[in-house]
Motif scaffolding. Structure first.
Motif, PDB file in Angstrom:
ATOM      1  N   ASP A 178       0.817  -1.217   0.000  1.00 27.88           N
ATOM      2  CA  ASP A 178       0.000   0.000   0.000  1.00 27.88           C
ATOM      3  C   ASP A 178       0.846   1.260   0.000  1.00 27.88           C
ATOM      4  O   ASP A 178       0.393   2.310   0.403  1.00 27.88           O
ATOM      5  CB  ASP A 178      -0.963  -0.006   1.193  1.00 27.88           C
ATOM      6  CG  ASP A 178      -0.243  -0.159   2.523  1.00 27.88           C
ATOM      7  OD1 ASP A 178       0.993  -0.321   2.529  1.00 27.88           O
ATOM      8  OD2 ASP A 178      -0.914  -0.116   3.566  1.00 27.88           O
ATOM      9  N   LYS A 179       2.111   1.144  -0.408  1.00 20.32           N
ATOM     10  CA  LYS A 179       2.962   2.328  -0.369  1.00 20.32           C
ATOM     11  C   LYS A 179       3.390   2.694  -1.785  1.00 20.32           C
ATOM     12  O   LYS A 179       4.511   2.426  -2.202  1.00 20.32           O
ATOM     13  CB  LYS A 179       4.176   2.076   0.536  1.00 20.32           C
ATOM     14  CG  LYS A 179       4.852   3.381   0.922  1.00 20.32           C
ATOM     15  CD  LYS A 179       6.144   3.144   1.678  1.00 20.32           C
ATOM     16  CE  LYS A 179       6.795   4.481   1.983  1.00 20.32           C
ATOM     17  NZ  LYS A 179       8.139   4.352   2.498  1.00 20.32           N
ATOM     18  N   SER A 180       2.478   3.298  -2.498  1.00 26.69           N
ATOM     19  CA  SER A 180       2.786   3.748  -3.845  1.00 26.69           C
ATOM     20  C   SER A 180       3.704   4.965  -3.746  1.00 26.69           C
ATOM     21  O   SER A 180       3.525   5.794  -2.857  1.00 26.69           O
ATOM     22  CB  SER A 180       1.475   4.126  -4.529  1.00 26.69           C
ATOM     23  OG  SER A 180       1.706   4.862  -5.697  1.00 26.69           O
ATOM     24  N   PRO A 181       4.682   5.118  -4.619  1.00 28.98           N
ATOM     25  CA  PRO A 181       5.055   4.282  -5.762  1.00 28.98           C
ATOM     26  C   PRO A 181       6.205   3.320  -5.477  1.00 28.98           C
ATOM     27  O   PRO A 181       6.903   2.936  -6.389  1.00 28.98           O
ATOM     28  CB  PRO A 181       5.493   5.342  -6.778  1.00 28.98           C
ATOM     29  CG  PRO A 181       6.101   6.418  -5.928  1.00 28.98           C
ATOM     30  CD  PRO A 181       5.433   6.363  -4.580  1.00 28.98           C
ATOM     31  N   TYR A 225       3.425  -1.450  -4.111  1.00 28.17           N
ATOM     32  CA  TYR A 225       1.967  -1.411  -4.073  1.00 28.17           C
ATOM     33  C   TYR A 225       1.411  -2.426  -5.052  1.00 28.17           C
ATOM     34  O   TYR A 225       2.154  -3.014  -5.849  1.00 28.17           O
ATOM     35  CB  TYR A 225       1.453  -0.006  -4.417  1.00 28.17           C
ATOM     36  CG  TYR A 225       1.803   0.472  -5.815  1.00 28.17           C
ATOM     37  CD1 TYR A 225       3.072   0.961  -6.097  1.00 28.17           C
ATOM     38  CD2 TYR A 225       0.874   0.399  -6.846  1.00 28.17           C
ATOM     39  CE1 TYR A 225       3.406   1.378  -7.363  1.00 28.17           C
ATOM     40  CE2 TYR A 225       1.204   0.812  -8.128  1.00 28.17           C
ATOM     41  CZ  TYR A 225       2.473   1.314  -8.381  1.00 28.17           C
ATOM     42  OH  TYR A 225       2.805   1.714  -9.640  1.00 28.17           O
ATOM     43  N   ASP A 273      -0.912  -2.925  -8.179  1.00 34.08           N
ATOM     44  CA  ASP A 273      -1.491  -2.075  -9.227  1.00 34.08           C
ATOM     45  C   ASP A 273      -2.900  -2.535  -9.616  1.00 34.08           C
ATOM     46  O   ASP A 273      -3.441  -3.472  -9.023  1.00 34.08           O
ATOM     47  CB  ASP A 273      -0.571  -1.994 -10.449  1.00 34.08           C
ATOM     48  CG  ASP A 273      -0.464  -3.323 -11.183  1.00 34.08           C
ATOM     49  OD1 ASP A 273      -1.270  -4.240 -10.888  1.00 34.08           O
ATOM     50  OD2 ASP A 273       0.408  -3.454 -12.047  1.00 34.08           O
ATOM     51  N   TYR A 319       2.032  -6.828  -8.030  1.00 29.19           N
ATOM     52  CA  TYR A 319       2.892  -5.960  -7.235  1.00 29.19           C
ATOM     53  C   TYR A 319       3.715  -5.080  -8.167  1.00 29.19           C
ATOM     54  O   TYR A 319       4.166  -5.532  -9.223  1.00 29.19           O
ATOM     55  CB  TYR A 319       3.821  -6.781  -6.350  1.00 29.19           C
ATOM     56  CG  TYR A 319       3.129  -7.282  -5.102  1.00 29.19           C
ATOM     57  CD1 TYR A 319       3.071  -6.485  -3.966  1.00 29.19           C
ATOM     58  CD2 TYR A 319       2.521  -8.526  -5.074  1.00 29.19           C
ATOM     59  CE1 TYR A 319       2.432  -6.924  -2.825  1.00 29.19           C
ATOM     60  CE2 TYR A 319       1.869  -8.976  -3.939  1.00 29.19           C
ATOM     61  CZ  TYR A 319       1.833  -8.167  -2.814  1.00 29.19           C
ATOM     62  OH  TYR A 319       1.201  -8.600  -1.692  1.00 29.19           O
ATOM     63  N   GLY A 359       6.262  -1.082  -8.317  1.00 29.39           N
ATOM     64  CA  GLY A 359       6.931  -0.015  -7.576  1.00 29.39           C
ATOM     65  C   GLY A 359       8.438  -0.160  -7.607  1.00 29.39           C
ATOM     66  O   GLY A 359       8.976  -1.146  -8.115  1.00 29.39           O
ATOM     67  N   GLU A 409       7.769   9.740   0.754  1.00 28.75           N
ATOM     68  CA  GLU A 409       6.345   9.431   0.854  1.00 28.75           C
ATOM     69  C   GLU A 409       5.489  10.693   0.976  1.00 28.75           C
ATOM     70  O   GLU A 409       4.452  10.822   0.324  1.00 28.75           O
ATOM     71  CB  GLU A 409       6.141   8.522   2.072  1.00 28.75           C
ATOM     72  CG  GLU A 409       4.744   8.059   2.291  1.00 28.75           C
ATOM     73  CD  GLU A 409       4.249   7.160   1.177  1.00 28.75           C
ATOM     74  OE1 GLU A 409       3.043   6.931   1.130  1.00 28.75           O
ATOM     75  OE2 GLU A 409       5.060   6.708   0.329  1.00 28.75           O
ATOM     76  N   GLU A 413       0.367  14.141  -5.304  1.00 28.40           N
ATOM     77  CA  GLU A 413      -0.819  13.417  -5.773  1.00 28.40           C
ATOM     78  C   GLU A 413      -2.131  13.977  -5.236  1.00 28.40           C
ATOM     79  O   GLU A 413      -3.187  13.771  -5.812  1.00 28.40           O
ATOM     80  CB  GLU A 413      -0.713  11.929  -5.390  1.00 28.40           C
ATOM     81  CG  GLU A 413       0.229  11.165  -6.299  1.00 28.40           C
ATOM     82  CD  GLU A 413       0.656   9.834  -5.702  1.00 28.40           C
ATOM     83  OE1 GLU A 413       0.110   9.433  -4.656  1.00 28.40           O
ATOM     84  OE2 GLU A 413       1.554   9.206  -6.292  1.00 28.40           O
ATOM     85  N   THR A 454       9.576   3.741 -12.441  1.00 26.13           N
ATOM     86  CA  THR A 454       8.553   3.696 -11.383  1.00 26.13           C
ATOM     87  C   THR A 454       8.316   5.023 -10.669  1.00 26.13           C
ATOM     88  O   THR A 454       7.222   5.283 -10.187  1.00 26.13           O
ATOM     89  CB  THR A 454       8.949   2.651 -10.306  1.00 26.13           C
ATOM     90  OG1 THR A 454      10.233   3.001  -9.788  1.00 26.13           O
ATOM     91  CG2 THR A 454       9.004   1.260 -10.881  1.00 26.13           C
ATOM     92  N   THR A 496       5.798  10.280 -10.529  1.00 23.09           N
ATOM     93  CA  THR A 496       5.423  10.937  -9.288  1.00 23.09           C
ATOM     94  C   THR A 496       6.314  12.126  -8.969  1.00 23.09           C
ATOM     95  O   THR A 496       5.835  13.202  -8.647  1.00 23.09           O
ATOM     96  CB  THR A 496       5.511   9.933  -8.127  1.00 23.09           C
ATOM     97  OG1 THR A 496       4.826   8.752  -8.511  1.00 23.09           O
ATOM     98  CG2 THR A 496       4.882  10.504  -6.877  1.00 23.09           C
TER      99      THR A 496
END
Lengths: 219, 295
Positions: B69-72, B75, B77, B82, B84, B218, B225, B277, B281
């Motif tokens: 649950d830690k994009s990018p 995580y 997709d 999986y 990232g 993060e 985002e 990846t 971001t």
């Protein structure tokens, strides 16, 4: 196990225990109230309300507390209802417990033979009098073991509070393990503190159970 | 009747006492086992709590702990795969080892546990190297730089930790370096702790805390985002590094990863990883600050 570590963690566990108990007893009290009202509604077969209680029971007994807490804590604020984590814990516990309490009280109420109600009516007692003086005292007495089981169940359910940032016993242990990796010490204290919380409940519960066992005959 | 109750209480006390003794016993056996495994050589690998390089190769699968649950960075997709920055490296490690990868989703707080209990062979879950952690697990060479950062809503940006009021709460994730740093250096700041990224994010979006402290990668990603947030403190505490971790004492696997990271450094693997990846971001600006290549 390292004794110094154990001792240094005790205050944190004590705080967690107090928080768990604080939320626990409020939630349990709340669930008792819901339980009594709900059971009375089902007992008297009040129209409409009876259906609502039925839906409520099925909804809360068939979803996990975790899901309920998630909903109250994360989803409700999106529609403008914002409550603190502690209130959310009390509400979640109360609503979950309420559903169980209703069923427990109901089983107590249903175990009283219909002949007692009929006899009371024939003696000229009103519906409410019959319920309050004849049926309810016996029903409560019979429900006690079930109610106690509910209380212990609810106190144990507090272990999912970590999702809503409440530092209960479980989360305190997990958090300390994450920070300092003293796994054995943390888990040992966790078991001890749960016992400290729940053993007295079991013991006092057993005493209450004896004291209130007046409904049956010849015991 | 009273006698019964007394009996019951004595019984329960005895059970409690037994439980305590039993648990204490467990503790000491564990310690004994630890010492034993420290002395033992690789001949008795099953008692060590980890799998050596040869055992992993032989079994044909490697268990790698990643975030889901830690994009990018790590995580799942939209296709349920999986993905990232960390996972990109994991894929390559699996390929070069010639084994299948079994991804194990971890949370920040249980990364050390997963290694110590042998549930995973490698942790590639944005694991920051710290002294405390290095006592519990073995870190390989780093593949990324990181510092702490604090993000807050635009209308009330927290520029300094001294701005945080007495009753204000700062959101952190249990088991992260941000939590340890704030606990150690700012004991007066009230922390609101969550045990997963997704929940901390939801809580922050709901306005449950005045700020969110986490790895700066993060919080920067979060501010990019999500509209209406600003990283008021982009760098806090020491500059740290992120590295793969293996169970303490698993030298064969550790050495292999280190050699592999050096080989990957020659081909500028992590720059490619970044572009694949993280570019979407962070843009190109952060590439040189974040990426670490082994020479």
């Amino acid at each position: 196990m390292d004794k110094e570590t154990l001792v240094s963690y005790i205050p944190l566990y004590r705080d967690a225990l107090l928080l768990t108990l604080k939320i626990g007893w409020q939630g349990i009290l709340f669930s008792f109230v819901i339980g009594l009202i709900g059971a009375a509604i089902t007992h008297f077969k009040v129209k409409v309300l009876k259906t609502i209680v039925g839906i409520y029971i099925e909804l809360f007994r068939n979803t996990p507390l975790l899901v309920q807490l998630f909903f109250i804590y994360f989803a409700l604020p999106k529609v403008g209802v914002k409550i603190t984590a502690e209130a959310c814990g009390v509400l979640g516990l109360g609503l979950l417990g309420g559903a169980y309490m209703i069923e427990t009280f109901r089983s107590g109420l249903e175990s009283i033979p219909i002949i007692q109600t009929e006899s009371s009516y024939s003696l000229g007692m009103s519906k409410l009098q019959t319920f309050w003086y004849i049926i309810l005292p016996q029903a409560v007495s019979i429900s006690v073991p079930g109610l106690l089981a509910n209380v212990i169940f609810l106190l144990k359910e507090t272990s999912v509070f970590s999702t809503i940032s409440l530092m209960d016993l479980m989360f305190t242990a997990k958090d300390l393990i994450g920070m300092y990796a003293k796994t054995i010490e943390c888990l040992f204290l966790l078991v001890v503190f749960y016992l400290i919380m729940l053993l007295p409940v079991s013991i006092i519960g057993a005493l209450i159970e004896r004291r209130l066992r007046y409904a049956g005959f010849g015991d | 009747m009273r006698k019964n109750i007394i009996n019951k209480i004595t019984g329960l006390t005895l059970i409690l006492a037994l439980a305590v003794v039993g648990l204490a016993g467990c503790g000491s056996t564990d310690k004994a086992a630890e010492q034993g495994s420290g002395e033992a050589t690789s001949a008795e690998s099953s008692s060590q709590g980890f799998r050596t390089l040869d055992e992993i190769k032989k079994s044909g699968t490697i268990n790698i702990g990643v975030f889901s649950d830690k994009s990018p960075f790590g995580y799942v997709d939209e296709n349920g795969e999986y993905a990232g920055y960390d996972v990109y490296l994991a894929e390559r490690l699996g390929k070069d080892l010639g084994v299948e990868i079994n991804y194990v989703s971890t949370e920040a707080a249980n990364r050390i546990e997963y290694l110590q209990t042998g549930k995973v062979d490698i942790i590639l879950a944005n694991f920051t190297v710290t002294e405390e952690r290095a006592q519990e697990v073995d870190f390989a060479l780093p593949y990324m730089n990181v510092a702490l950062g604090v993000v807050s809503p635009k209308d009330e940006v927290v520029k300094s930790l001294d701005d945080i009021g007495e009753d204000d709460q700062v959101i952190v994730i249990s088991g992260t370096t941000a939590e340890t740093y704030l606990t150690k250096n700012y004991p007066d700041i009230k922390l609101q702790k969550y045990d997963a990224y997704a929940e901390a994010k939801s809580a922050f979006e709901n306005g449950n805390g005045v700020a969110w402290a986490n790895d700066n990668t993060e919080v920067i990603a979060f501010a990019i985002e999500n509209e209406g947030y600003e990283v008021g403190i982009p760098s806090l505490g020491d500059q740290d590094t992120i590295a793969p971790a293996v169970t303490k004492g698993n030298e064969t696997l550790l050495n292999w990863i280190n050699d592999e990271l050096k080989t990957l450094g020659k081909e500028q693997f992590f720059h490619a990883d970044y572009e694949k990846t993280l570019l979407d971001t962070y843009g190109a600006d952060y590439e040189e600050t974040l990426v670490v290549e082994q020479q």
